[in-house]
Design an enzyme around this catalytic site. Structure first.
Site, mmCIF file in Angstrom:
data_model
loop_
_atom_site.group_PDB
_atom_site.id
_atom_site.type_symbol
_atom_site.label_atom_id
_atom_site.label_comp_id
_atom_site.label_asym_id
_atom_site.label_seq_id
_atom_site.Cartn_x
_atom_site.Cartn_y
_atom_site.Cartn_z
ATOM 1 N N ASP A 70 0.683 -1.199 -0.045
ATOM 2 C CA ASP A 70 0.021 -0.091 -0.167
ATOM 3 C C ASP A 70 0.864 1.283 -0.063
ATOM 4 O O ASP A 70 1.952 1.154 0.165
ATOM 5 C CB ASP A 70 -1.046 -0.045 1.224
ATOM 6 C CG ASP A 70 -0.303 -0.684 2.471
ATOM 7 O OD1 ASP A 70 0.906 -0.363 2.614
ATOM 8 O OD2 ASP A 70 -0.853 -1.458 3.402
ATOM 9 N N ASN A 142 -7.526 -4.018 14.169
ATOM 10 C CA ASN A 142 -8.971 -3.958 13.645
ATOM 11 C C ASN A 142 -9.192 -5.118 12.446
ATOM 12 O O ASN A 142 -10.580 -5.069 12.057
ATOM 13 C CB ASN A 142 -9.732 -2.356 13.071
ATOM 14 C CG ASN A 142 -9.032 -2.113 12.018
ATOM 15 O OD1 ASN A 142 -8.156 -2.817 11.461
ATOM 16 N ND2 ASN A 142 -9.547 -1.099 11.246
ATOM 17 N N HIS A 144 -7.507 -5.532 9.656
ATOM 18 C CA HIS A 144 -7.482 -5.000 8.325
ATOM 19 C C HIS A 144 -6.054 -5.921 7.724
ATOM 20 O O HIS A 144 -5.375 -6.089 8.590
ATOM 21 C CB HIS A 144 -6.996 -3.463 8.265
ATOM 22 C CG HIS A 144 -5.827 -2.904 8.722
ATOM 23 N ND1 HIS A 144 -6.041 -1.615 9.571
ATOM 24 C CD2 HIS A 144 -4.562 -2.832 8.624
ATOM 25 C CE1 HIS A 144 -4.724 -1.451 9.854
ATOM 26 N NE2 HIS A 144 -3.893 -2.018 9.074
ATOM 27 N N GLU A 149 -9.802 -2.209 4.889
ATOM 28 C CA GLU A 149 -10.574 -1.980 6.520
ATOM 29 C C GLU A 149 -11.405 -2.701 6.351
ATOM 30 O O GLU A 149 -12.121 -3.269 5.413
ATOM 31 C CB GLU A 149 -10.752 -0.373 6.298
ATOM 32 C CG GLU A 149 -9.677 0.542 6.463
ATOM 33 C CD GLU A 149 -8.822 0.567 7.701
ATOM 34 O OE1 GLU A 149 -8.996 -0.385 8.480
ATOM 35 O OE2 GLU A 149 -7.887 1.589 8.080
#
Length: 268
Positions: A70, A142, A144, A149
C-alpha cells in the site's frame, strides 16, 4: 492455514523468515524472486533474518522484485513517511533488493481518475512480473490486511480506500498529530493478495490478539478482512504468545506444527 507460535520475538522473526525462503522455493521463484512487502513494526525482525540469510549465502535478492502492499495518498514517494521510503530503508537497504525494482502504488496524481488508473496498472504489473511468490503481511488491530479496512470486498483489487479512524489513530505516532495522517491510501485488494503463492503473516503483542483470533477462528467475513487467509491454500501465521492468547484451538496448532514426522501410516 498453518499457525506457528513462538516464545520470543527473535523466534518469530526466524520462523517467519524460514517460511518466506521455503515459500520462494516451493513456488518456483528461482533466482528472480517476487516478494510482496509489508511495512510496520511486525515484519522488521523478519527482514533482519532475511538479511542474515543473504550474509550466510542462503538467499540472494539482488535480482528480486518487490511490490508494496500500500501507499498513502497525498504524500510524495520521496517523503520520509511514504511507504516507498520506508521500504527502501527497512527492506532494500537491509536485504539488498534493488531500489529500482521496488514497486509501490501511486499516491500522487492530478486527479482521482489518474490514481484509479494507476491502481489497475499496479495489478497488471504484478501479473507481468509473474505474480508474487511470497506475500509478507501484518495485521491491523481492527483486522485490516494491507489497508483493506473492515467492510472491504473479499475479492477486491488494488484501489483507493479511506483509512478507518482506528487505523489513523494507530498511525498517528509516526506523524505530528492525527490531523497530519492521510485520510486515504491505495492498497492491494484482498483478491490481489490472495493470488500470491504463499502468504506469511507476522503478528506480535497483545494488541493483535483479538484480530488474530477473528482471522484464524472467526467466520469468513468482511468485518475481519484478514479472515480471507482462511481461503488461501498456503497461508502461514507466525505469532508470539501474546498475539496467540485468544486462540481456542491452541493445542491443535501446536500438535500440527510438529509436521508429518509422527504420522502413523498404518494402524498398529
Amino acid at each position: 492455514m498453518r499457525v506457528l507460535i513462538a516464545q520470543t520475538a527473535q523466534d518469530v522473526a526466524k520462523i517467519a523468515a524460514d517460511n518466506v525462503l521455503e515459500g520462494l522455493v516451493a513456488h518456483g521463484a528461482g533466482t528472480t524472486p517476487v516478494l510482496g512487502l509489508a511495512t510496520g513494526s511486525s515484519p522488521l525482525g523478519l527482514y533482519g533474518e532475511l538479511a542474515r540469510a543473504v550474509k550466510e549465502g542462503r538467499a540472494d535478492f539482488s535480482r528480486a522484485q518487490g511490490f508494496a502492499l500500500d501507499e498513502y495518498i497525498g504524500i510524495p514517494d520521496t517523503h520520509e513517511l511514504s511507504y516507498r521510503q520506508t521500504l527502501i530503508n527497512e527492506v532494500c537497504q537491509v536485504i539488498g533488493l534493488p531500489e529500482q525494482d521496488l514497486h509501490t502504488p501511486q499516491g500522487i496524481a492530478d486527479s482521482v481518475q489518474a490514481i484509479e488508473a494507476a491502481a489497475r496498472d499496479y495489478d497488471q504489473a504484478i501479473a507481468t512480473a509473474g505474480g508474487i511468490h511470497v506475500q509478507i503481511l501484518g495485521i491491523g488491530s481492527n483486522g485490516h490486511l494491507g489497508f483493506n479496512e473492515p467492510g472491504s470486498a473479499l475479492r477486491s483489487r488494488t484501489r483507493i480506500k479511506r483509512l478507518a479512524a482506528k487505523t489513523r489513530q494507530d498511525n498517528a505516532r509516526f506523524f505530528d498529530g492525527i490531523e497530519h495522517v492521510p485520510t486515504h491510501c491505495v492498497t492491494q485488494g484482498l483478491g490481489t493478495i490472495l493470488e500470491a503463492g504463499r502468504l506469511v503473516l507476522v503478528a506480535t503483542g497483545a494488541g493483535k490478539a483479538e484480530a488474530v483470533t477473528a482471522c484464524v477462528e472467526g467466520p469468513l467475513t468482511a468485518s475481519c478482512p484478514a479472515s480471507v487467509l482462511q481461503l488461501h491454500p498456503d497461508a502461514v501465521l507466525v505469532l508470539d504468545e501474546e498475539a496467540a492468547a485468544g486462540l481456542k484451538l491452541r493445542e491443535y496448532y501446536d500438535d500440527a506444527a510438529a509436521g508429518l514426522s509422527d504420522m502413523q501410516l498404518r494402524v498398529q
